[in-house]
Design a protein around this motif. Structure first.
Motif, short mmCIF file in Angstrom:
data_model
loop_
_atom_site.label_atom_id
_atom_site.label_comp_id
_atom_site.label_asym_id
_atom_site.label_seq_id
_atom_site.Cartn_x
_atom_site.Cartn_y
_atom_site.Cartn_z
N GLU A 35 0.68 -1.31 -0.09
CA GLU A 35 -0.08 -0.01 -0.05
C GLU A 35 0.82 1.20 0.07
OE1 GLU A 35 -3.12 0.03 2.84
OE2 GLU A 35 -3.48 -2.15 2.55
N TYR A 36 2.12 1.31 0.25
CA TYR A 36 3.07 2.25 0.23
C TYR A 36 3.59 2.66 -1.22
CZ TYR A 36 3.53 2.77 5.15
OH TYR A 36 3.16 3.21 6.60
N PRO A 37 4.22 3.89 -1.61
CA PRO A 37 4.67 4.11 -2.82
C PRO A 37 5.50 3.09 -3.31
CG PRO A 37 4.70 6.15 -1.37
CD PRO A 37 4.25 5.21 -0.38
N GLN A 38 5.89 3.02 -4.64
CA GLN A 38 6.58 1.89 -5.19
C GLN A 38 8.13 1.79 -4.69
OE1 GLN A 38 6.90 2.12 -9.38
NE2 GLN A 38 7.98 0.21 -9.67
N ASP A 39 8.62 2.93 -4.35
CA ASP A 39 10.03 2.63 -3.72
C ASP A 39 9.93 2.26 -2.09
OD1 ASP A 39 9.12 5.09 -2.29
OD2 ASP A 39 10.96 6.29 -3.46
N ARG A 40 8.74 2.57 -1.50
CA ARG A 40 8.58 1.96 -0.16
C ARG A 40 9.27 2.91 0.76
NH1 ARG A 40 7.07 -3.80 -2.08
NH2 ARG A 40 5.10 -3.28 -3.19
N GLU A 41 9.81 3.86 0.46
CA GLU A 41 10.59 4.51 1.53
C GLU A 41 10.18 5.98 1.45
OE1 GLU A 41 14.87 4.21 2.00
OE2 GLU A 41 14.94 6.33 1.31
N ILE A 42 9.75 6.56 2.56
CA ILE A 42 9.13 7.88 2.74
C ILE A 42 10.05 8.67 3.67
CG2 ILE A 42 6.98 9.22 3.38
CD1 ILE A 42 5.37 6.83 2.44
N LYS A 43 10.29 10.04 3.32
CA LYS A 43 11.12 10.86 4.32
C LYS A 43 10.27 11.99 4.45
CE LYS A 43 15.62 9.62 2.55
NZ LYS A 43 16.87 10.20 1.96
N VAL A 44 10.06 12.21 5.78
CA VAL A 44 9.51 13.64 6.43
C VAL A 44 10.34 14.31 7.01
CG1 VAL A 44 7.35 12.99 5.66
CG2 VAL A 44 8.08 12.13 7.98
N HIS A 45 9.94 15.56 7.56
CA HIS A 45 10.67 16.35 8.84
C HIS A 45 9.63 16.80 9.66
CE1 HIS A 45 13.90 16.49 5.48
NE2 HIS A 45 14.56 16.66 6.42
N ARG A 46 9.86 16.32 10.92
CA ARG A 46 9.01 16.75 11.85
C ARG A 46 9.62 17.37 13.29
NH1 ARG A 46 6.00 16.53 8.44
NH2 ARG A 46 4.44 14.73 8.05
N ARG A 47 8.64 18.00 13.90
CA ARG A 47 9.10 18.70 15.18
C ARG A 47 8.95 18.19 16.19
NH1 ARG A 47 7.40 24.93 14.81
NH2 ARG A 47 8.16 24.86 17.19
N TYR A 48 9.29 18.37 17.52
CA TYR A 48 9.10 17.74 18.75
C TYR A 48 7.35 17.73 18.80
CZ TYR A 48 8.80 16.02 23.56
OH TYR A 48 8.33 15.44 24.59
N ASN A 49 7.13 18.89 18.74
CA ASN A 49 5.38 19.24 18.88
C ASN A 49 4.44 18.27 17.92
OD1 ASN A 49 5.93 21.16 20.69
ND2 ASN A 49 5.78 22.69 19.31
N ASP A 50 5.44 17.94 16.80
CA ASP A 50 4.36 16.95 16.12
C ASP A 50 4.16 15.80 16.77
OD1 ASP A 50 3.94 18.74 14.08
OD2 ASP A 50 6.06 18.15 13.19
N PHE A 51 5.09 15.02 17.53
CA PHE A 51 5.13 13.85 18.29
C PHE A 51 4.13 13.81 19.25
CE2 PHE A 51 9.38 13.88 16.28
CZ PHE A 51 9.18 12.69 15.46
N ILE A 52 4.19 15.09 19.85
CA ILE A 52 3.17 15.43 21.24
C ILE A 52 1.54 15.32 20.52
CG2 ILE A 52 2.34 17.08 23.05
CD1 ILE A 52 4.95 15.54 23.61
N TRP A 53 1.74 16.31 19.43
CA TRP A 53 0.15 15.84 18.76
C TRP A 53 -0.27 14.38 18.49
CZ3 TRP A 53 -1.52 13.77 14.31
CH2 TRP A 53 -2.81 14.28 14.05
N LEU A 54 0.56 13.80 18.22
CA LEU A 54 0.42 12.32 17.57
C LEU A 54 0.11 11.55 18.90
CD1 LEU A 54 0.18 9.79 15.89
CD2 LEU A 54 2.47 9.72 16.29
N TYR A 55 0.78 11.65 19.97
CA TYR A 55 0.50 11.16 21.30
C TYR A 55 -0.95 11.56 21.79
CZ TYR A 55 0.06 10.20 26.39
OH TYR A 55 0.08 9.87 27.58
N ASN A 56 -1.26 12.98 21.79
CA ASN A 56 -2.43 13.01 22.19
C ASN A 56 -3.73 12.86 21.33
OD1 ASN A 56 -1.67 14.86 24.45
ND2 ASN A 56 -1.13 16.50 23.09
N ARG A 57 -3.67 12.51 20.03
CA ARG A 57 -4.55 11.82 19.20
C ARG A 57 -4.69 10.48 19.67
NH1 ARG A 57 -8.21 12.60 17.31
NH2 ARG A 57 -8.30 11.82 15.44
N LEU A 58 -3.74 9.71 19.93
CA LEU A 58 -3.96 8.41 20.40
C LEU A 58 -4.45 8.41 21.55
CD1 LEU A 58 -0.36 6.86 18.92
CD2 LEU A 58 -2.58 6.91 18.26
#
Length: 125
Positions: free
Chosen positions: A45-68
């Motif tokens: 289900e991932y793109p053909q090369d199956r490798e995805i790169k993104v840049h995130r800040r620490y606050n993005d991890f806190i957002w994810l935790y809060n959503r979970l």
């Protein structure tokens, strides 16, 4: 990046943290660290090369935790509750741009993300 697992093996997902950068917002008022995150998988289900790169800040991890955490709160009283999420490493006010701290946090976040990615419930969130 390559992984020794081929497309015929059991499905896998690997999250590796690459470079970190200290940046400032557009106004030059806030300084923050960004983390390069590389996700590799053999999931079709991932793109053909199956490798995805993104840049995130620490606050993005806190957002994810809060959503979970919200999802957990919505399901905790059901017969089949979603397990509570693991907290990411804590925030630090002083010394957060020191290379030793940034590296330690990067490794902690990488471990946290891999636990989530390989959890039986959370990857499908």
């Amino acid at each position: 990046m390559t992984n020794n697992t081929n497309d015929f093996d059991e499905e896998y997902i690997t999250i590796v943290f690459g470079a970190t950068n200290t940046e400032q917002d557009e106004d030059g008022n806030k300084t923050f660290t960004t983390y390069e995150i590389v996700t590799q998988t053999n999931n079709p289900e991932y793109p053909q090369d199956r490798e995805i790169k993104v840049h995130r800040r620490y606050n993005d991890f806190i957002w994810l935790y809060n959503r979970l955490k919200e999802e957990y709160e919505l399901t905790k009283n059901r017969k089949d509750p979603v397990p509570a999420p693991i907290k990411p490493p804590t925030k630090k006010v002083f010394g957060r741009f020191k290379p030793s701290f940034v590296e330690k946090r990067k490794l902690s976040l990488e471990a946290w993300m891999n636990k989530l990615a390989n959890h039986p419930v959370w990857p499908g969130f």
